[in-house]
Design an enzyme around this catalytic site. Structure first.
Site, PDB file in Angstrom:
ATOM      1  N   GLN A  78       0.853  -1.192   0.000  1.00 37.25           N
ATOM      2  CA  GLN A  78       0.000   0.000   0.000  1.00 37.25           C
ATOM      3  C   GLN A  78       0.886   1.239   0.000  1.00 37.25           C
ATOM      4  O   GLN A  78       1.104   1.863   1.027  1.00 37.25           O
ATOM      5  CB  GLN A  78      -0.878  -0.040   1.257  1.00 37.25           C
ATOM      6  CG  GLN A  78      -1.789   1.128   1.450  1.00 37.25           C
ATOM      7  CD  GLN A  78      -2.973   1.087   0.511  1.00 37.25           C
ATOM      8  OE1 GLN A  78      -3.454   0.028   0.165  1.00 37.25           O
ATOM      9  NE2 GLN A  78      -3.429   2.236   0.101  1.00 37.25           N
ATOM     10  N   PHE A  79       1.421   1.608  -1.175  1.00 42.55           N
ATOM     11  CA  PHE A  79       2.385   2.704  -1.243  1.00 42.55           C
ATOM     12  C   PHE A  79       1.806   4.031  -0.768  1.00 42.55           C
ATOM     13  O   PHE A  79       2.532   4.909  -0.326  1.00 42.55           O
ATOM     14  CB  PHE A  79       2.956   2.839  -2.665  1.00 42.55           C
ATOM     15  CG  PHE A  79       2.058   3.544  -3.639  1.00 42.55           C
ATOM     16  CD1 PHE A  79       2.211   4.899  -3.878  1.00 42.55           C
ATOM     17  CD2 PHE A  79       1.051   2.860  -4.313  1.00 42.55           C
ATOM     18  CE1 PHE A  79       1.389   5.553  -4.779  1.00 42.55           C
ATOM     19  CE2 PHE A  79       0.235   3.499  -5.206  1.00 42.55           C
ATOM     20  CZ  PHE A  79       0.393   4.856  -5.444  1.00 42.55           C
ATOM     21  N   THR A  80       0.494   4.205  -0.814  1.00 42.99           N
ATOM     22  CA  THR A  80      -0.085   5.493  -0.441  1.00 42.99           C
ATOM     23  C   THR A  80       0.102   5.815   1.036  1.00 42.99           C
ATOM     24  O   THR A  80      -0.017   6.977   1.422  1.00 42.99           O
ATOM     25  CB  THR A  80      -1.575   5.570  -0.821  1.00 42.99           C
ATOM     26  OG1 THR A  80      -2.297   4.559  -0.113  1.00 42.99           O
ATOM     27  CG2 THR A  80      -1.770   5.403  -2.318  1.00 42.99           C
TER      28      THR A  80
END
Length: 146
Positions: A78-80
């Site tokens: 989940q790069f965000t």
């Protein structure tokens, strides 16, 4: 590395209407890799994921870890989570690792997790995922490994 963990009674990840990972009771961990992360951060985050005491003991206190309970661990990239949200109304992603590095270190986390814990599932790196969960609590924590 960053992980947003949620204690769940069940969780699953779907990609293109197909379930790619699912667990019953345990932890859902949304994981972000940051630019300077490496082996040390992977090791530290895994220790925290397996050892963080968020499950109830016999007296109802959060004194048991995932390692103690043997529950499932669902790891989802989940790069965000690494977004820079300090100003403006649109997130910036220079604080997240480049996709090639992020995939490398996320895969290493998955590899080590499966060696140390009996029930590990994942989403699909870089895919558009639908995550279904039943939060048990709610119990949600932000973990960092520096």
């Amino acid at each position: 590395m960053i992980a947003l963990i949620q204690r769940v009674s069940e969780a699953r990840v779907e990609v293109d209407d197909a379930v790619v990972g699912s667990i019953e009771a345990g932890l859902l961990a949304l994981v972000a890799v940051q630019p300077d992360d490496g082996e040390a951060q992977v090791q530290r985050l895994l220790e925290r994921l397996l050892g963080y005491r968020v499950f109830a003991d016999g007296e109802g206190r959060m004194n048991r870890s995932l390692a103690d309970t043997g529950g499932g661990l669902l790891l989802v990239s989940q790069f965000t989570l690494a977004a820079d949200t300090r100003s403006g109304t649109r997130p910036g992603f220079s604080t997240a690792a480049a996709p090639i590095e992020a995939e490398r270190w996320f895969a290493r986390l998955v590899e080590l997790s499966t060696l140390r814990h009996p029930r590990v599932e994942t989403g699909r790196f870089g895919a558009h995922m639908r995550i279904h969960l039943i939060n048990d609590g709610p119990v949600t924590f932000w973990l960092e490994a520096r």
